[in-house]
Scaffold this motif. Sequence first.
Motif, PDB file in Angstrom:
ATOM      1  N   THR A 140      39.810   6.223   1.582  1.00 53.62           N
ATOM      2  CA  THR A 140      39.140   6.646   2.819  1.00 53.62           C
ATOM      3  C   THR A 140      37.780   7.310   2.531  1.00 53.62           C
ATOM      4  O   THR A 140      36.760   6.905   3.115  1.00 53.62           O
ATOM      5  CB  THR A 140      40.072   7.555   3.658  1.00 53.62           C
ATOM      6  OG1 THR A 140      41.233   6.799   3.982  1.00 53.62           O
ATOM      7  CG2 THR A 140      39.407   8.022   4.934  1.00 53.62           C
ATOM      8  N   GLY A 164      39.074  19.863   7.177  1.00 48.92           N
ATOM      9  CA  GLY A 164      40.335  19.366   6.596  1.00 48.92           C
ATOM     10  C   GLY A 164      40.191  19.263   5.087  1.00 48.92           C
ATOM     11  O   GLY A 164      39.180  18.794   4.591  1.00 48.92           O
ATOM     12  N   ARG A 165      41.231  19.725   4.359  1.00 49.19           N
ATOM     13  CA  ARG A 165      41.158  19.752   2.896  1.00 49.19           C
ATOM     14  C   ARG A 165      42.325  19.008   2.259  1.00 49.19           C
ATOM     15  O   ARG A 165      42.835  19.396   1.209  1.00 49.19           O
ATOM     16  CB  ARG A 165      41.124  21.194   2.398  1.00 49.19           C
ATOM     17  CG  ARG A 165      42.343  21.991   2.815  1.00 49.19           C
ATOM     18  CD  ARG A 165      42.358  23.389   2.249  1.00 49.19           C
ATOM     19  NE  ARG A 165      43.323  24.213   2.965  1.00 49.19           N
ATOM     20  CZ  ARG A 165      43.476  25.509   2.768  1.00 49.19           C
ATOM     21  NH1 ARG A 165      42.731  26.136   1.887  1.00 49.19           N
ATOM     22  NH2 ARG A 165      44.361  26.185   3.461  1.00 49.19           N
ATOM     23  N   SER A 166      42.800  17.932   2.915  1.00 48.88           N
ATOM     24  CA  SER A 166      43.929  17.197   2.331  1.00 48.88           C
ATOM     25  C   SER A 166      43.506  16.585   1.003  1.00 48.88           C
ATOM     26  O   SER A 166      42.316  16.388   0.735  1.00 48.88           O
ATOM     27  CB  SER A 166      44.404  16.094   3.281  1.00 48.88           C
ATOM     28  OG  SER A 166      43.472  15.046   3.317  1.00 48.88           O
ATOM     29  N   HIS A 192      39.100  24.518   6.689  1.00 45.84           N
ATOM     30  CA  HIS A 192      40.538  24.277   6.830  1.00 45.84           C
ATOM     31  C   HIS A 192      41.092  25.205   7.908  1.00 45.84           C
ATOM     32  O   HIS A 192      40.315  25.868   8.620  1.00 45.84           O
ATOM     33  CB  HIS A 192      41.217  24.490   5.478  1.00 45.84           C
ATOM     34  CG  HIS A 192      40.725  25.705   4.777  1.00 45.84           C
ATOM     35  ND1 HIS A 192      41.129  26.959   5.136  1.00 45.84           N
ATOM     36  CD2 HIS A 192      39.783  25.848   3.803  1.00 45.84           C
ATOM     37  CE1 HIS A 192      40.498  27.837   4.384  1.00 45.84           C
ATOM     38  NE2 HIS A 192      39.660  27.194   3.568  1.00 45.84           N
ATOM     39  N   SER A 193      42.416  25.266   8.006  1.00 45.38           N
ATOM     40  CA  SER A 193      43.015  25.996   9.130  1.00 45.38           C
ATOM     41  C   SER A 193      42.762  27.504   9.068  1.00 45.38           C
ATOM     42  O   SER A 193      42.911  28.190  10.071  1.00 45.38           O
ATOM     43  CB  SER A 193      44.516  25.713   9.195  1.00 45.38           C
ATOM     44  OG  SER A 193      45.158  26.253   8.069  1.00 45.38           O
ATOM     45  N   LEU A 212      41.273  16.293  10.418  1.00 44.63           N
ATOM     46  CA  LEU A 212      42.353  17.282  10.523  1.00 44.63           C
ATOM     47  C   LEU A 212      43.569  16.772  11.282  1.00 44.63           C
ATOM     48  O   LEU A 212      44.639  17.369  11.223  1.00 44.63           O
ATOM     49  CB  LEU A 212      41.834  18.605  11.101  1.00 44.63           C
ATOM     50  CG  LEU A 212      41.539  18.736  12.593  1.00 44.63           C
ATOM     51  CD1 LEU A 212      41.462  20.190  12.972  1.00 44.63           C
ATOM     52  CD2 LEU A 212      40.255  18.036  12.956  1.00 44.63           C
ATOM     53  N   GLY A 213      43.411  15.643  12.005  1.00 43.54           N
ATOM     54  CA  GLY A 213      44.559  15.069  12.705  1.00 43.54           C
ATOM     55  C   GLY A 213      44.876  15.754  14.013  1.00 43.54           C
ATOM     56  O   GLY A 213      46.028  15.768  14.433  1.00 43.54           O
ATOM     57  N   LYS A 214      43.827  16.352  14.650  1.00 45.36           N
ATOM     58  CA  LYS A 214      44.030  16.963  15.978  1.00 45.36           C
ATOM     59  C   LYS A 214      43.087  16.265  16.955  1.00 45.36           C
ATOM     60  O   LYS A 214      41.866  16.436  16.871  1.00 45.36           O
ATOM     61  CB  LYS A 214      43.737  18.461  15.926  1.00 45.36           C
ATOM     62  CG  LYS A 214      44.693  19.190  15.015  1.00 45.36           C
ATOM     63  CD  LYS A 214      44.814  20.665  15.324  1.00 45.36           C
ATOM     64  CE  LYS A 214      46.023  21.226  14.604  1.00 45.36           C
ATOM     65  NZ  LYS A 214      45.921  22.617  14.238  1.00 45.36           N
ATOM     66  N   PHE A 217      39.343  17.315  18.705  1.00 38.35           N
ATOM     67  CA  PHE A 217      39.177  18.714  18.285  1.00 38.35           C
ATOM     68  C   PHE A 217      37.691  19.126  18.283  1.00 38.35           C
ATOM     69  O   PHE A 217      37.332  20.224  18.738  1.00 38.35           O
ATOM     70  CB  PHE A 217      39.773  18.868  16.880  1.00 38.35           C
ATOM     71  CG  PHE A 217      39.600  20.227  16.276  1.00 38.35           C
ATOM     72  CD1 PHE A 217      40.514  21.238  16.541  1.00 38.35           C
ATOM     73  CD2 PHE A 217      38.537  20.505  15.426  1.00 38.35           C
ATOM     74  CE1 PHE A 217      40.366  22.501  15.973  1.00 38.35           C
ATOM     75  CE2 PHE A 217      38.383  21.755  14.859  1.00 38.35           C
ATOM     76  CZ  PHE A 217      39.295  22.759  15.134  1.00 38.35           C
ATOM     77  N   VAL A 232      37.476  10.809  11.096  1.00 38.29           N
ATOM     78  CA  VAL A 232      38.516  10.184  10.280  1.00 38.29           C
ATOM     79  C   VAL A 232      39.846  10.116  11.042  1.00 38.29           C
ATOM     80  O   VAL A 232      40.680   9.260  10.780  1.00 38.29           O
ATOM     81  CB  VAL A 232      38.718  10.961   8.952  1.00 38.29           C
ATOM     82  CG1 VAL A 232      39.719  10.246   8.053  1.00 38.29           C
ATOM     83  CG2 VAL A 232      37.394  11.145   8.221  1.00 38.29           C
ATOM     84  N   GLY A 233      40.022  10.990  11.986  1.00 37.12           N
ATOM     85  CA  GLY A 233      41.314  11.149  12.661  1.00 37.12           C
ATOM     86  C   GLY A 233      41.819   9.891  13.345  1.00 37.12           C
ATOM     87  O   GLY A 233      41.035   9.120  13.913  1.00 37.12           O
ATOM     88  N   ILE A 234      43.118   9.688  13.241  1.00 40.26           N
ATOM     89  CA  ILE A 234      43.789   8.637  14.029  1.00 40.26           C
ATOM     90  C   ILE A 234      45.104   9.239  14.502  1.00 40.26           C
ATOM     91  O   ILE A 234      45.965   9.542  13.685  1.00 40.26           O
ATOM     92  CB  ILE A 234      44.165   7.385  13.202  1.00 40.26           C
ATOM     93  CG1 ILE A 234      43.010   6.869  12.342  1.00 40.26           C
ATOM     94  CG2 ILE A 234      44.693   6.286  14.118  1.00 40.26           C
ATOM     95  CD1 ILE A 234      43.412   5.677  11.467  1.00 40.26           C
ATOM     96  N   GLY A 272      38.692   3.633   9.841  1.00 40.62           N
ATOM     97  CA  GLY A 272      39.916   2.859   9.552  1.00 40.62           C
ATOM     98  C   GLY A 272      39.636   1.551   8.817  1.00 40.62           C
ATOM     99  O   GLY A 272      40.144   1.332   7.711  1.00 40.62           O
ATOM    100  N   THR A 275      38.426   2.006   5.251  1.00 40.21           N
ATOM    101  CA  THR A 275      39.458   2.364   4.273  1.00 40.21           C
ATOM    102  C   THR A 275      40.052   1.088   3.663  1.00 40.21           C
ATOM    103  O   THR A 275      40.259   0.993   2.453  1.00 40.21           O
ATOM    104  CB  THR A 275      40.576   3.190   4.963  1.00 40.21           C
ATOM    105  OG1 THR A 275      39.995   4.397   5.437  1.00 40.21           O
ATOM    106  CG2 THR A 275      41.712   3.515   4.024  1.00 40.21           C
TER     107      THR A 275
END
Length: 290
Positions: A140, A164-166, A192-193, A212-214, A217, A232-234, A272, A275
Amino acid sequence: MILLDGKQTASDIKDEIAVKVKELKAAGKKAPHLAAVIVGDNGASITYVNAKVKACEKVGFDSTLIKLPETITEEELLSKIEELNNDDNIDGFIVQLPLPKHIDELKVTLAISPLKDVDGFHPESLGRMVLDLPGFLPATPYGIVQLLDRYNIETSGKDCVVIGRSHIVGSPMSILMARNNKVGNCTVTLTHSRTQNLADITRRADIIIVALGKPEFLTGDMVKDGAVVVDVGITRVADETKKSGFRLLGDVDFASVSPKCSHITPVPGGVGPMTIASLMMNTLQAIEMK
Ligand code: NAP
């Protein structure tokens, strides 16, 4: 505002790869072969894996889809991975995440041979990225770098904020944007959070990468005029008006953010598809690295 069209860019990249595969075959060499392992029947995971297999067909790669039951033990999965590591016919493979709760994802990631780690999640791949050595970049972040590159987005000296820091998106993204490279040389803030006053930080950013997946946001009041925004979120959100029963939402509130941006990625059709294109690039690289 210019839309960063990931669908079109990914299609261009896949066309370029298809040409290289034809050249390989014309030289009597075998086509790259990607295997994808999927465990269980998570709807989103099945969609992603099917899209990856379809992309293989488009570029002329061989592909193998390995479907394993939700009930498979960790030991059985690790033994399948060992089999794939030792199979000379397979050049690269991925294990689609997330995995069922009883399987340790880290153990699985560590079990994949770094030579076949085309998702770029293995510590060796990540270490090579940090040291600027040749290797597989996480798919990604690699796709985002490609997208910025192909749209000639100036990144040098810019303020880049990653939300986001995944281990698979945010953290590697922050490293790539700070590297001394054509796409890079940013001053990066990784948030991050626990980050305080996030809106104050994003309002200073020239480039914002949101992972971050929200859903929705990042809103318009958090973005300065002329910023480049990568979403990036989906997230699948129930929608009875759709045949599938859901629609996809990004982490960016497109309606309020896009009028302020110089460039922005849509969801779907942004990160998407990039990636998947990166996964194809990594698989081609796997055969070149052999
Ligand atoms: P993840 O592992 O869940 O990580 C989310 C990150 O966001 C964490 O670092 C978390 O902070 C941070 N976060 C959560 N709430 C926050 C807040 N209020 N403010 C700032 N940061 C916050 O997610 P992921 O795997 O990176 O995925 C993120 C999104 O990208 C998801 O929607 C996923 O589906 C999507 N995705 C898309 C692609 C693609 O190809 N387009 C690929 C991968 C992922 P903490 O670390 O403090 O918990």
